[in-house]
Design an enzyme around this catalytic site. Structure first.
Site, PDB file in Angstrom:
ATOM      1  N   TYR A 167      -1.708   3.133  -1.156  1.00  0.00           N
ATOM      2  CA  TYR A 167      -1.066   1.900  -0.793  1.00  0.00           C
ATOM      3  C   TYR A 167      -1.121   0.760  -2.042  1.00  0.00           C
ATOM      4  O   TYR A 167      -1.899   1.060  -2.901  1.00  0.00           O
ATOM      5  CB  TYR A 167      -1.366   1.056   0.611  1.00  0.00           C
ATOM      6  N   GLU A 168      -0.430  -0.361  -1.942  1.00  0.00           N
ATOM      7  CA  GLU A 168      -0.214  -1.297  -3.165  1.00  0.00           C
ATOM      8  C   GLU A 168       0.319  -0.582  -4.339  1.00  0.00           C
ATOM      9  O   GLU A 168       0.008  -0.713  -5.433  1.00  0.00           O
ATOM     10  CB  GLU A 168      -1.428  -1.888  -3.475  1.00  0.00           C
ATOM     11  N   GLY A 169       1.212   0.499  -4.061  1.00  0.00           N
ATOM     12  CA  GLY A 169       1.945   1.367  -5.105  1.00  0.00           C
ATOM     13  C   GLY A 169       0.987   2.518  -5.647  1.00  0.00           C
ATOM     14  O   GLY A 169      -0.155   2.516  -5.975  1.00  0.00           O
TER      15      GLY A 169
END
Length: 590
Positions: free
Chosen positions: A441-443
């Site tokens: 997550y978060e890229g």
């Protein structure tokens, strides 16, 4: 149940001795009257009590109970509400928030140490406030004065929380194809309609309101990412006097059943003509959201360090007590039938790998925090600009390298326990599950690697890299140490590979994508080598003051340079193999 004790000795070493943070704060007017060495130590001490005594005891039970969804409402695990209330009373959500709206205004160099403690104590619990802190950052940077005055104080207090609503079922990395729409209204507000998935803390029972930051498109918006706007959408409407009014048209459709971070509610959020307010400019929402995303990327990187630190503490304790077989050099524990497993070479290899990566990561997180503080508070324009360039360059490294090595360390910790590492009661299997999401997550880390090589190195001809390399080289030449030559050699390898890739990218479209992950890891090891050289220089000068601590630092530095930094050799070989080996198969041959 394993305990967590914040590594305060090492945190103070990094903050005060390696980076001399109090001296930096003293020369930055915005921080000079806010924080000094004594204040920082007091905050760290209190943070250690809160994380170790309040949050860590809920980690296993929270994982086993998980967040529960019932008819649109989310119930967090037993004990979370009470702990969160105590946590917010301490002002921890607003630790580095803007003092003009009720934040404490503490520097990021200090905040990263607290975040590590928080994630080590319980990643699921940490995420609820981490998203709030990031949302506050975006609101503070881009929202109108009216929105800031209305929403920031109760968010810093922890009475209201924040969420980040980007992802849709068909649009993850490619946000330009989102379908959520915002219709302008006569009163200046907007009606937001759409569905978002994977929303951390999108619904919970910890706070009386949740402030969603939502990416959406206006009816006449340009196609792609240039047509995205950012909206503040409260769960509960706020009256003119700041009191809560009617429920907004926002609902939680379900929560995900996940591999890890089970006590963190990962929600499907539905916006059915919900009232929202524009943050920043029309069609400039992605830039505004990246203010929050970059904060979250560093924060999630620190999740990797925190989980790895918790794993290391437990593994070391176990390795000192568990007896199996005899040392290769002969019995060490003469009074018992076997020696503790910490005498065995493979166990020491795993523990030292964890220690070297954790402490290198802790120093690098503080270094990135230092650049964030300089970018925000430095009075000299060139100093601010250099710091901003380094933050842009190093953020994807921090997010991806911290979490990749965090998983590696947690797996080592589990392995030290042998079969017991696979058993729930020891906590290691949960750490492996919890840390795994941080690479996604978060890229995803693959996207971070593309960002680093494609946007932060190739796109500007390596300008930011040269800035970082000059600092590393200046340090190496200014300090006599046994690691100077190995640090310079590693830096030159990074520079040579970077130059080769800059040339390859001119004619080979797949060059960046093929090399990016290995390149980020190569960069990460060189960055850690810089951190370890700085830590070793201080440890050498202070070794007589505390042989156990500083001698241990020097021994760990030697392990890093001798056993971990050589990984850069194989990474360079993989990069120079080029993109062709990746495209030898047609799609149907996979």
């Amino acid at each position: 149940m394993p305990e967590f004790n914040a590594p305060l000795r090492d945190m103070r070493f990094v903050l005060h001795d390696v980076f001399q943070a109090p001296s930096l704060w003293a020369r930055l007017p915005a921080l000079a009257e806010t924080v000094d060495a004594d204040t920082a130590d007091a905050i760290l001490e209190e943070a250690a009590k809160v994380t170790g005594g309040l949050i860590a005891p809920l980690n296993r039970s929270g994982d086993e109970e998980g967040a529960q969804w019932v008819d649109g409402d989310v119930r967090t695990p037993t004990g979370f509400r009470e702990a969160y209330a105590t946590y917010t009373e301490g002002g921890w959500v607003g630790l580095s928030g803007n003092p003009n709206y009720g934040g404490m205004g503490m520097p990021k160099m200090l905040a990263v140490a607290f975040e590590e403690m928080l994630y080590a104590a319980g990643s699921s619990f940490a995420l609820y406030s981490a998203l709030s802190s990031g949302a506050c950052l975006a609101i503070d940077a881009h929202a109108s004065e009216d929105l800031k005055t209305t929403y920031l104080p109760p968010m810093y207090e922890g009475r209201w929380a924040g969420s980040m609503c980007l992802t849709e079922a068909h649009a993850g990395t490619d946000l330009g194809i989102i379908r959520t729409r915002a219709e302008p209204q006569a009163d200046g507000s907007y009606k937001v309609t759409g569905s978002k998935i994977f929303i951390t803390g999108g619904e919970q029972d910890l706070t009386e309101n949740i402030i969603h930051l939502v990416l959406a498109k206006l009816p006449d918006a340009p196609a792609g990412p240039k047509g995205i706007s950012l909206f503040l959408v409260p769960k509960v409407m706020v009256n003119a006097d700041g009191s809560l009014g009617a429920r907004n048209a926002v609902s939680c459709g379900s929560i995900e059943h996940k591999m890890g971070i089970k006590a963190s509610a990962t929600c499907v959020m539905n916006f059915d003509g919900a009232t929202g307010y524009l943050i920043g400019e029309v069609n400039k929402g992605l830039a505004a959201m990246f203010t929050m995303m970059n904060y979250e990327r560093l924060s999630i990187g620190i999740q990797g360090i925190g989980c790895a630190e918790a794993s290391y503490q437990s593994a070391v304790s176990y390795a000192r007590e568990r007896i199996q077989s005899r040392a290769a050099t002969g019995p060490v524990n003469h009074g018992k039938v076997a020696d503790p497993i910490i005498v065995h070479a493979d166990v020491r290899r795993m523990l030292l790998t964890m220690k070297a990566l954790n402490e290198g990561g802790r120093a690098f997180a503080c270094y990135v925090g230092q650049q964030l503080d300089l970018a925000k508070y430095a009075e000299d324009a060139s100093e601010r600009q250099n710091a901003e360039a380094l933050v842009a360059l190093l953020t994807p490294v921090a997010k991806a390298f911290f979490t990749d090595t965090g998983l590696e360390s947690c797996v080592h910790g589990q392995q030290v326990f042998g079969g017991h590492g696979y058993i729930r009661e020891w906590g290691q299997e949960q750490l492996v599950r919890d840390v795994r999401i941080a690479q996604i997550y978060e890229g995803t880390n693959g996207i971070q690697a593309l960002d680093l090589l494609g946007r932060k190195v190739v796109a500007n001809g390596g300008a930011a890299l040269r800035l970082f390399a000059a600092e590393v080289r200046d340090f190496a030449h200014a300090h006599e140490s046994p690691y100077r030559e190995r640090l310079i050699e590693a830096l030159e390898r990074l520079e040579a590979v970077s130059g080769w890739l800059l040339e390859q990218a001119k004619s080979e479209p797949n060059a960046v994508g093929a090399a990016s992950v290995e390149y980020l890891h190569l960069f990460g090891y060189v960055a850690y080598a810089y951190m370890w050289a700085r830590m070793a220089a201080v440890a050498q000068s202070k070794q007589g003051e505390d042989e156990a601590f500083y001698g241990g630092k020097l021994a760990t530095a030697e392990f890093f340079f001798a056993r971990l930094l050589p990984r850069t050799l194989s990474l360079e070989a993989s990069i120079r193999a080029g993109s062709q080996p990746l495209y030898g198969l047609a799609a149907e041959q996979f």
